[in-house]
Write a protein that holds these residues in place. Structure first.
Motif, PDB file in Angstrom:
ATOM      1  N   VAL A   1     -19.297-102.011-120.012  1.00  0.00           N
ATOM      2  CA  VAL A   1     -18.816-100.629-120.082  1.00  0.00           C
ATOM      3  C   VAL A   1     -17.383-100.499-119.572  1.00  0.00           C
ATOM      4  O   VAL A   1     -16.602 -99.709-120.101  1.00  0.00           O
ATOM      5  N   GLY A   2     -17.003-101.281-118.561  1.00  0.00           N
ATOM      6  CA  GLY A   2     -15.648-101.192-118.011  1.00  0.00           C
ATOM      7  C   GLY A   2     -14.567-101.415-119.057  1.00  0.00           C
ATOM      8  O   GLY A   2     -13.758-100.513-119.343  1.00  0.00           O
ATOM      9  N   PRO A   3     -14.503-102.617-119.670  1.00  0.00           N
ATOM     10  CA  PRO A   3     -13.505-102.833-120.737  1.00  0.00           C
ATOM     11  C   PRO A   3     -13.689-101.903-121.927  1.00  0.00           C
ATOM     12  O   PRO A   3     -12.707-101.487-122.543  1.00  0.00           O
ATOM     13  N   MET A   4     -14.946-101.572-122.262  1.00  0.00           N
ATOM     14  CA  MET A   4     -15.191-100.683-123.399  1.00  0.00           C
ATOM     15  C   MET A   4     -14.548 -99.322-123.168  1.00  0.00           C
ATOM     16  O   MET A   4     -13.944 -98.740-124.081  1.00  0.00           O
ATOM     17  N   MET A   5     -14.670 -98.791-121.956  1.00  0.00           N
ATOM     18  CA  MET A   5     -14.064 -97.491-121.660  1.00  0.00           C
ATOM     19  C   MET A   5     -12.553 -97.546-121.793  1.00  0.00           C
ATOM     20  O   MET A   5     -11.931 -96.611-122.314  1.00  0.00           O
ATOM     21  N   ALA A   6     -11.957 -98.643-121.342  1.00  0.00           N
ATOM     22  CA  ALA A   6     -10.499 -98.764-121.438  1.00  0.00           C
ATOM     23  C   ALA A   6     -10.044 -98.748-122.892  1.00  0.00           C
ATOM     24  O   ALA A   6      -9.082 -98.054-123.253  1.00  0.00           O
ATOM     25  N   TYR A   7     -10.742 -99.497-123.742  1.00  0.00           N
ATOM     26  CA  TYR A   7     -10.358 -99.563-125.147  1.00  0.00           C
ATOM     27  C   TYR A   7     -10.590 -98.243-125.871  1.00  0.00           C
ATOM     28  O   TYR A   7      -9.736 -97.769-126.626  1.00  0.00           O
ATOM     29  N   THR A   8     -11.756 -97.642-125.663  1.00  0.00           N
ATOM     30  CA  THR A   8     -12.064 -96.408-126.394  1.00  0.00           C
ATOM     31  C   THR A   8     -11.231 -95.233-125.921  1.00  0.00           C
ATOM     32  O   THR A   8     -10.826 -94.382-126.720  1.00  0.00           O
ATOM     33  N   MET A   9     -10.942 -95.180-124.618  1.00  0.00           N
ATOM     34  CA  MET A   9     -10.194 -94.038-124.089  1.00  0.00           C
ATOM     35  C   MET A   9      -8.707 -94.124-124.386  1.00  0.00           C
ATOM     36  O   MET A   9      -7.994 -93.121-124.303  1.00  0.00           O
ATOM     37  N   THR A  10      -8.207 -95.316-124.703  1.00  0.00           N
ATOM     38  CA  THR A  10      -6.813 -95.403-125.128  1.00  0.00           C
ATOM     39  C   THR A  10      -6.685 -95.253-126.638  1.00  0.00           C
ATOM     40  O   THR A  10      -5.578 -95.218-127.169  1.00  0.00           O
ATOM     41  N   GLY A  11      -7.823 -95.155-127.318  1.00  0.00           N
ATOM     42  CA  GLY A  11      -7.789 -94.871-128.747  1.00  0.00           C
ATOM     43  C   GLY A  11      -8.085 -96.076-129.607  1.00  0.00           C
ATOM     44  O   GLY A  11      -7.468 -97.123-129.453  1.00  0.00           O
ATOM     45  N   SER A  12      -9.038 -95.911-130.493  1.00  0.00           N
ATOM     46  CA  SER A  12      -9.305 -96.954-131.473  1.00  0.00           C
ATOM     47  C   SER A  12      -8.245 -96.867-132.558  1.00  0.00           C
ATOM     48  O   SER A  12      -8.070 -95.823-133.195  1.00  0.00           O
ATOM     49  N   PHE A  13      -7.529 -97.960-132.777  1.00  0.00           N
ATOM     50  CA  PHE A  13      -6.406 -97.954-133.700  1.00  0.00           C
ATOM     51  C   PHE A  13      -6.848 -97.586-135.117  1.00  0.00           C
ATOM     52  O   PHE A  13      -6.220 -96.761-135.778  1.00  0.00           O
ATOM     53  N   VAL A  14      -7.937 -98.198-135.579  1.00  0.00           N
ATOM     54  CA  VAL A  14      -8.391 -97.977-136.948  1.00  0.00           C
ATOM     55  C   VAL A  14      -8.921 -96.560-137.126  1.00  0.00           C
ATOM     56  O   VAL A  14      -8.555 -95.855-138.080  1.00  0.00           O
ATOM     57  N   VAL A  15      -9.775 -96.126-136.213  1.00  0.00           N
ATOM     58  CA  VAL A  15     -10.409 -94.806-136.336  1.00  0.00           C
ATOM     59  C   VAL A  15      -9.364 -93.697-136.287  1.00  0.00           C
ATOM     60  O   VAL A  15      -9.403 -92.753-137.102  1.00  0.00           O
ATOM     61  N   GLU A  16      -8.431 -93.780-135.367  1.00  0.00           N
ATOM     62  CA  GLU A  16      -7.412 -92.731-135.260  1.00  0.00           C
ATOM     63  C   GLU A  16      -6.507 -92.707-136.483  1.00  0.00           C
ATOM     64  O   GLU A  16      -6.063 -91.638-136.910  1.00  0.00           O
ATOM     65  N   LYS A  17      -6.232 -93.884-137.035  1.00  0.00           N
ATOM     66  CA  LYS A  17      -5.369 -93.935-138.220  1.00  0.00           C
ATOM     67  C   LYS A  17      -6.077 -93.322-139.417  1.00  0.00           C
ATOM     68  O   LYS A  17      -5.476 -92.553-140.191  1.00  0.00           O
ATOM     69  N   ILE A  18      -7.350 -93.631-139.609  1.00  0.00           N
ATOM     70  CA  ILE A  18      -8.092 -93.137-140.774  1.00  0.00           C
ATOM     71  C   ILE A  18      -8.296 -91.631-140.704  1.00  0.00           C
ATOM     72  O   ILE A  18      -8.132 -90.924-141.704  1.00  0.00           O
ATOM     73  N   PHE A  19      -8.650 -91.107-139.526  1.00  0.00           N
ATOM     74  CA  PHE A  19      -8.921 -89.679-139.395  1.00  0.00           C
ATOM     75  C   PHE A  19      -7.675 -88.873-138.998  1.00  0.00           C
ATOM     76  O   PHE A  19      -7.785 -87.685-138.683  1.00  0.00           O
TER      77      PHE A  19
END
Length: 305
Positions: free
Chosen positions: A234-252
């Motif tokens: 959960v620790g690394p996962m929170m860091a990645y998701t909270m800084t933004g998923s590159f693919v998801v943010e680009k698509i939406f």
């Protein structure tokens, strides 16, 4: 505990310094430059721009100047978004990514942990097989495929959800689902394997022999120990998701930090690349330290050295 935290902070600073150094030199090894894509830029104008931002100086001098400024909290001005500093862009974009990422983390935990427990307690049965298939698909299917399917069915065919931007709560549904699917599936698998291991321990068999009810046996005795691998993830996962998923943010078309990071790489915006990378590395290190502290709270037997 304080001694351990001080030690981890020291290691964290070394890690961030190493990441920043590698990013700086690797970034400058890539062919191209931030001003090559400018329309109708003469060699004289390009030279003036490079001189303005210090890109005409030797690489070693650029590195020393940047690192000195970064130590004082100054990540410089964006080379593409003229007049805006990297810090101001991160401050304005991160809350958007944090909201989407935070909701995704909550969904992943609320769905992944219970389903993982159910799969473990129904090992070998139909429910276990169904959950295993769902988790495997969630891990195997890329996020851009999930985004495409959501856009096609919920955004185009049924037309019940907006397909781009961030406004009302409806705008969050598809990005959160797309961003939460992989961590949810991974947490389900982690929770299942960890719970199976815990259920096979002697103290669990003793609790069963004493007549402890299944609900208390699962949530009071087993769950606390089974959560440790999930906490690690959960620790690394929170860091990645909270800084933004590159693919998801680009698509939406979400105006978050992930979208900004992708744009900075495409446009060779060196200062923006450095600032977002250092920010992500710092957040990752902080999350790892917090995970270690949570370890101690969850299982007092763990010694922090």
């Amino acid at each position: 505990m304080l001694k351990y935290i001080a030690k981890r902070i020291g290691l964290a600073l070394i890690t961030i310094f190493t990441v920043a150094t590698l990013t700086f030199f690797l970034m400058n090894m890539v062919p191209g430059g931030p001003f090559l894509s400018e329309k109708a830029v003469s060699p004289a104008a390009q030279a003036a721009l490079e001189a303005k931002y210090g890109l005409d100086k030797p690489l070693s001098q650029q590195y020393l100047t940047y690192m000195t400024d970064a130590l004082h909290g100054d990540f410089g001005e964006s080379l593409k978004q003229r007049g805006r500093t990297v810090t101001s862009i991160i401050v304005s974009k991160f809350p958007v990514s944090a909201r989407v990422g935070g909701l995704s983390v909550i969904v992943a935990l609320l769905v992944g942990i219970p389903l993982g427990c159910l799969a473990a307690t129904h090992r070998g049965k139909t429910l276990d097989s169904v959950i295993s298939v769902i988790s495997t698909c969630g891990i195997a299917v890329p996020s851009f495929v999930i985004c495409t399917l959501l856009l096609y069915f919920l955004g185009s065919k049924v037309k019940i959800l907006p397909t781009y931007g961030i406004g009302t709560w409806k705008h969050y549904v598809m990005p959160v689902i797309a961003l939460a699917l992989y961590p949810t599936a991974y947490i389900m698998r982690l929770m299942r394997s960890s719970m199976l291991d815990v259920l096979g321990q002697d103290y669990m068999r003793t609790a069963t022999a004493k007549g402890v009810k299944p609900f208390f046996r699962l949530f009071k005795h087993a769950l606390r120990n089974a959560l440790l691998p999930v906490i690690t993830y959960v620790g690394p996962m929170m860091a990645y998701t909270m800084t933004g998923s590159f693919v998801v943010e680009k698509i939406f078309t979400i105006p978050g930090l992930g979208n900004e990071f992708v744009s900075s790489i495409i446009n060779r915006d060196y200062t923006m690349i450095m600032g977002t990378t250092i920010f992500l590395a710092t957040l990752m290190v902080v999350m790892n330290v917090l995970v270690d502290i949570v370890y101690k709270l969850v299982d007092p037997r763990i010694k922090l050295k």
